[in-house]
Design an enzyme around this catalytic site. Structure first.
Site, PDB file in Angstrom:
ATOM      1  N   LYS A 145      -2.770  -2.995  -5.651  1.00  0.00           N
ATOM      2  CA  LYS A 145      -2.229  -1.919  -4.795  1.00  0.00           C
ATOM      3  C   LYS A 145      -0.725  -2.048  -4.599  1.00  0.00           C
ATOM      4  O   LYS A 145       0.017  -1.072  -4.737  1.00  0.00           O
ATOM      5  CB  LYS A 145      -2.901  -1.943  -3.412  1.00  0.00           C
ATOM      6  CG  LYS A 145      -4.364  -1.640  -3.380  1.00  0.00           C
ATOM      7  CD  LYS A 145      -4.881  -1.501  -1.954  1.00  0.00           C
ATOM      8  CE  LYS A 145      -4.753  -2.768  -1.125  1.00  0.00           C
ATOM      9  NZ  LYS A 145      -5.574  -3.877  -1.624  1.00  0.00           N
TER      10      LYS A 145
ATOM     11  N   ASN B 285       0.524  -0.291   3.909  1.00  0.00           N
ATOM     12  CA  ASN B 285      -0.032  -1.636   4.008  1.00  0.00           C
ATOM     13  C   ASN B 285       0.956  -2.698   3.558  1.00  0.00           C
ATOM     14  O   ASN B 285       0.705  -3.884   3.703  1.00  0.00           O
ATOM     15  CB  ASN B 285      -1.323  -1.724   3.176  1.00  0.00           C
ATOM     16  CG  ASN B 285      -2.158  -2.937   3.521  1.00  0.00           C
ATOM     17  OD1 ASN B 285      -2.386  -3.252   4.679  1.00  0.00           O
ATOM     18  ND2 ASN B 285      -2.613  -3.643   2.490  1.00  0.00           N
TER      19      ASN B 285
ATOM     20  N   HIS C 127     -13.273  -8.927   1.686  1.00  0.00           N
ATOM     21  CA  HIS C 127     -13.499  -8.566   3.097  1.00  0.00           C
ATOM     22  C   HIS C 127     -14.980  -8.346   3.417  1.00  0.00           C
ATOM     23  O   HIS C 127     -15.315  -7.495   4.247  1.00  0.00           O
ATOM     24  CB  HIS C 127     -12.716  -7.298   3.471  1.00  0.00           C
ATOM     25  CG  HIS C 127     -11.260  -7.356   3.147  1.00  0.00           C
ATOM     26  ND1 HIS C 127     -10.421  -8.304   3.692  1.00  0.00           N
ATOM     27  CD2 HIS C 127     -10.497  -6.594   2.326  1.00  0.00           C
ATOM     28  CE1 HIS C 127      -9.205  -8.114   3.226  1.00  0.00           C
ATOM     29  NE2 HIS C 127      -9.227  -7.091   2.395  1.00  0.00           N
TER      30      HIS C 127
END
Length: 445
Positions: free
Chosen positions: A119, A142, A187
């Site tokens: 990303k 982010n 996660h």
């Protein structure tokens, strides 16, 4: 700046950079708002920058504030399943994040990037392409700047990295193009529903995207519905690869753009990242020549497969951010060299099982330099392994035998804290010594 209809009381959950950006944005709105902040940390970062008129509750939840709010703006680090937030949601109180606030205020084109890996690289790359084309662009989300802070700078284009956590609380973000790069486990402590629930959060990026870009080599990234679809991958379709004049080229619909070997970023995964960035740049109206110029010069984010020196045919690559096995395996995946790989590994292994790395190394022409506290655990992975105390010793040994076509790659598969303050300090030490050694070696053979 648009008002928040029907809202007078807002509770912000979590301070820090994001929380402060939310508070400052809310205070700029034309309406008068009662803003309160809750942070369960005893001494949250940014406390000293909070305006005096904004009440702050530290070290605990303030349930009364929550249930009295018209709107809750939660930090992405706080799960919606947290009992206090779940109670507020059950009471009918809207819970959003900073990206949703951004969505309701932005009036310029936005590009969005999500995925398990890559990303930050793709986000930064598209931003660099826009700058190369002369576009006033804001890059954040982010990474880097908080999205709401960028609004004040009045950019003509915004490029946002978006995590699954941010997307959970985002429902109306207008995007000229959105990409879901890839899917792998991450996660899982946040997603009791496993990989499917994690992916559902990421799929939210396509909800209001004019163009949905997915990975043909990872079809879990393909949305079930979309206004317009595009894709990237390692075949000859869409944004893909073709062979021409004995070389592999980046291509669009079969038309060759530039040789893969001219991409400044290192690693096969960055070929995929480059294709995704090209597609997003096209959708955002970024001149393609500027995009290709950027691919030829952009060496990547610091400490992530970043080429720090390239002299006498020897590449010195800093991947200090690879603090676990999966990151190192990603860096090695599809790596093609004319010569030998000199791989520097070691540090604090955090109890990891490194055996899978041996399978990756087995078919490669590689010499392994193992250093740091757990270097001895990595030595058995290759018959061409040497054990040293420090990374600097490893680099000096590699410098004695490198030849044109070789690569010296720091991708440690370990944390750095046994010998360095952090992975950045380790990467900076590697880059500094590489700059000293590179002019002296390789050309003498």
């Amino acid at each position: 700046m648009k008002s928040l209809d029907g809202v007078s009381k807002v509770v912000v959950i979590g301070l820090g950079m994001t929380g402060l950006s939310v508070v400052n944005h809310l205070r700029r709105l034309p309406q008068s708002l009662d803003i309160k902040v809750i942070d369960t940390r005893a001494a949250p970062p940014g406390q000293d920058q909070l305006p005096a008129e904004v009440e702050l509750c530290c070290g605990e939840w303030q349930r009364g504030w929550l249930l009295d709010a018209d709107l809750v703006v939660a930090s992405p680090g706080i799960a919606l399943a947290t009992p206090e937030l779940a109670e507020a949601a059950a009471a009918g109180i809207e819970i959003i994040g900073d990206i949703e606030l951004f969505a309701r205020a932005v009036d310029k084109p936005v590009v969005g990037i999500t995925g398990s890996n890559g990303k930050s690289t793709v986000t930064s790359l598209v931003g660099e392409m826009a700058r190369e084309a002369g576009i006033d662009v804001g890059v954040g989300g982010n990474i880097g700047f908080a999205a709401l802070d960028m609004l004040e700078q009045g950019h003509d284009l915004y490029v946002l990295e978006l995590s699954s956590f941010q997307l959970e609380t985002t429902s109306s973000l207008p995007l000229v193009a959105a990409v879901y790069l890839n899917l792998s486990e991450d996660h899982m402590d946040r997603y009791p529903g496993g990989l499917e629930q994690y992916s559902e959060a990421k799929m939210r990026i396509f909800k209001h995207a004019d163009l949905a870009l997915f990975n043909r080599d990872d079809l879990a990234t393909k949305p079930a519905t979309a206004t317009q679809l595009a894709s990237f991958g390692f075949d000859g379709e869409g944004y893909g690869l073709v062979w021409q004049d004995g070389k592999e080229w980046l291509a669009v619909d079969g038309d060759a753009l530039m040789p893969v070997e001219e991409i400044a970023l290192v690693g096969r995964h960055n070929v995929a990242n480059s294709l995704a960035a090209l597609a997003l740049a096209d959708a955002a109206g970024i001149e393609r020549q500027a995009a290709c110029r950027t691919l030829r010069r952009y060496t990547g984010l610091d400490h992530r497969c970043q080429m720090v020196a390239n002299e006498h045919g020897v590449q010195w690559v800093n991947d200090s951010k690879a603090t676990n096995l999966a990151s190192t395996v990603a860096a090695l995946s599809g790596l093609k060299l004319a010569g030998r790989l000199h791989l520097l590994v070691g540090g604090d292994g955090k109890g990891a099982d490194f055996s899978a790395l041996g399978d990756v190394l087995a078919p490669m022409d590689v010499r392994l330099y193992c250093f740091g506290r757990d270097g001895h655990l990595l030595c058995p992975l290759s018959p061409q392994a040497v054990l040293v105390e420090t990374m600097q010793e490893a680099m000096m040994l590699a410098a004695e035998c490198v030849q044109p076509g070789d690569m010296v790659l720091l991708s440690p598969a370990c944390a750095s804290l046994d010998q360095f303050a952090n992975f950045m300090a380790r990467g900076e030490a590697f880059a500094e010594l590489a700059h000293e050694l590179a002019p002296q070696v390789g050309g003498k053979h």
